[in-house]
Scaffold this motif. Sequence first.
Motif, mmCIF file in Angstrom:
data_model
loop_
_atom_site.group_PDB
_atom_site.id
_atom_site.type_symbol
_atom_site.label_atom_id
_atom_site.label_comp_id
_atom_site.label_asym_id
_atom_site.label_seq_id
_atom_site.Cartn_x
_atom_site.Cartn_y
_atom_site.Cartn_z
ATOM 1 N N ARG A 34 2.663 5.857 9.476
ATOM 2 C CA ARG A 34 2.373 6.150 8.065
ATOM 3 C C ARG A 34 3.558 6.946 7.487
ATOM 4 N NH1 ARG A 34 -0.444 6.721 4.063
ATOM 5 N NH2 ARG A 34 -2.021 5.610 5.069
ATOM 6 N N ASP A 223 -2.157 6.020 18.830
ATOM 7 C CA ASP A 223 -2.075 5.168 17.567
ATOM 8 C C ASP A 223 -0.422 4.796 17.587
ATOM 9 O OD1 ASP A 223 -4.404 4.761 16.633
ATOM 10 O OD2 ASP A 223 -4.071 6.270 15.003
ATOM 11 N N GLY A 335 -14.361 3.291 11.124
ATOM 12 C CA GLY A 335 -12.956 2.775 10.696
ATOM 13 C C GLY A 335 -13.247 1.768 9.545
ATOM 14 N N VAL A 339 -12.060 2.154 5.470
ATOM 15 C CA VAL A 339 -11.217 1.107 4.652
ATOM 16 C C VAL A 339 -11.641 0.858 3.430
ATOM 17 C CG1 VAL A 339 -10.394 -1.309 4.996
ATOM 18 C CG2 VAL A 339 -9.873 0.314 6.675
ATOM 19 N N PRO A 348 -5.668 8.146 1.922
ATOM 20 C CA PRO A 348 -5.417 7.198 3.333
ATOM 21 C C PRO A 348 -6.644 7.098 3.913
ATOM 22 C CG PRO A 348 -3.674 8.734 2.860
ATOM 23 C CD PRO A 348 -4.705 9.068 1.982
ATOM 24 N N ALA A 349 -6.805 6.220 4.778
ATOM 25 C CA ALA A 349 -8.108 5.845 5.663
ATOM 26 C C ALA A 349 -8.329 7.061 6.559
ATOM 27 C CB ALA A 349 -7.967 4.641 6.088
ATOM 28 N N LYS A 350 -7.343 7.588 7.212
ATOM 29 C CA LYS A 350 -7.358 8.538 8.358
ATOM 30 C C LYS A 350 -7.999 9.720 7.751
ATOM 31 C CE LYS A 350 -4.766 6.610 11.970
ATOM 32 N NZ LYS A 350 -3.471 6.867 12.986
ATOM 33 N N SER A 353 -11.586 8.860 8.103
ATOM 34 C CA SER A 353 -11.911 8.515 9.542
ATOM 35 C C SER A 353 -11.866 9.511 10.430
ATOM 36 C CB SER A 353 -11.358 7.258 9.580
ATOM 37 O OG SER A 353 -9.969 7.347 9.805
ATOM 38 N N ASN A 413 -7.509 -0.510 10.009
ATOM 39 C CA ASN A 413 -6.240 -0.187 9.267
ATOM 40 C C ASN A 413 -5.391 -1.308 9.556
ATOM 41 O OD1 ASN A 413 -6.525 2.645 8.179
ATOM 42 N ND2 ASN A 413 -7.492 2.833 10.170
ATOM 43 N N THR A 416 -6.419 -4.459 7.695
ATOM 44 C CA THR A 416 -6.309 -4.243 6.414
ATOM 45 C C THR A 416 -4.746 -4.300 6.001
ATOM 46 O OG1 THR A 416 -8.178 -2.741 6.289
ATOM 47 C CG2 THR A 416 -6.618 -2.753 4.417
ATOM 48 N N ARG A 417 -3.819 -3.758 6.803
ATOM 49 C CA ARG A 417 -2.503 -3.874 6.417
ATOM 50 C C ARG A 417 -2.040 -5.177 6.494
ATOM 51 N NH1 ARG A 417 -1.933 1.175 9.493
ATOM 52 N NH2 ARG A 417 -1.295 -0.056 11.139
ATOM 53 N N GLN A 429 -2.397 2.183 1.475
ATOM 54 C CA GLN A 429 -1.977 1.507 2.601
ATOM 55 C C GLN A 429 -2.022 2.690 3.786
ATOM 56 O OE1 GLN A 429 -2.070 -1.882 2.983
ATOM 57 N NE2 GLN A 429 -2.985 -1.636 1.037
#
Length: 429
Positions: A34, A223, A335, A339, A348-350, A353, A413, A416-417, A429
């Motif tokens: 990120r 990650d 997750g 998204v 942001p997704a995180k 999540s 993620n 998705t990206r 994103q």
Amino acid sequence: MQLAKEDDFILGQKIDLLLTTGQMLIECLADSNRIERNMRRVVQFMNIPQERFQMHISYTTLMINISDGQKSITRFRKCSHHVPNMSALADISKLSYLAIKENYTLEGYRLALQKIGVAKRNYPRALVVLSAGLACAAFCKLFGCDWAAAGITLVATCVAIFCRQEMHHRNFNMYLTVAIAAFIAAFIAGLSTFLNISETPNHPIFASVLFLIPGIPIINSLDDMIDGFSIVGITRALIVFITLGAISFGMVLALQLLDIGEPAVILAPQHGIIIIALVAAIASTGFAIIFNVPISTLLVCAIGGAIAIVSRNILLYEFGLNLPLSSFFAALLVGFASVFLIGPLKVPAKVISIPPVIPMIPGVLMYKTIIGLMGLNDAPEEQQISILLQTINAGMTAGMTVLAISLGIAIPNVITRRYFSKLARPSEQ
């Protein structure tokens, strides 16, 4: 871009703003992927060709370089304070997109970034303390404790996190702060074993220190290694290991002063699915408040926590899957749900999540692993092999579970990206 032709003052402003952006992201515990994506969007806003820009990210230092082949400028910035701040992370991510979309000036971007940096946290200190206590009390209920033990956990955790905050404000060493906070929580919880007010007196000893679990660094370390940022990932993993060691040291010291052996805890739900879902939601919400998520996402984090724990328990106890695999599918569900929600919530997704999956991190198994290793030499010789095998088993289960949770959060993620980036807004994103 010809650096030699650009005003040195303007170029210096751009570099300083890039460093400040990256520093803020690192210090609010963003993952390295990120950080890189956000900074490259800022580079695009500043009209700096991507091929002329390079960066190096570490846990404590950010270095950037801009070169046109004739002139090269390299600067770095130290990053010393690491405190989870999901709201700041979301705001910086959004700003990096708006700067391009709305054609910000450098001054406009600087003022917007400064506003994010000085913004007050969303939740008052008293609420954070209470939320940590409720989260750990909810953990205790997930372990199968009675209500008296949950109340003991609430009190022990609130006192410990208050003391931790005071030490943090006075710039105590991070690991010393963690060890003292763990000692305070375990000592208060351990005192309750002499009062005979609970049928599950050992549960609070483990549950009351779970607010100290480095959940975000645990997930981010894996990650980062998955995304190719190996050095940062290994650094985070070492910090996690030392932090867990400090927690275990504080717990062991408290137990020895109280002359209590290693507490036995049966990690199995003793309540119906409704209570499990409720306490999981409370635990997730508590950690969401500690992580300073946007207020608009609290309900989503609560629902996500309930879904994660209930689905994991169904897979674990009804279908007989092991803990890592059950945790993986539960994290994967959260997750993918996150998204699909980043568009409506614009975060942001995180941000939505990570808090829901924190209650699935096997903190008790981690502590039992460290405590087992620390006490191995003191055990009778004929029991050392048995204790060692139990410790290794607990450690391997904990490690595999953390890896499974991180993969469950990361896979949606990545998909998705890679495949849907053209359909999603850049800020998502």
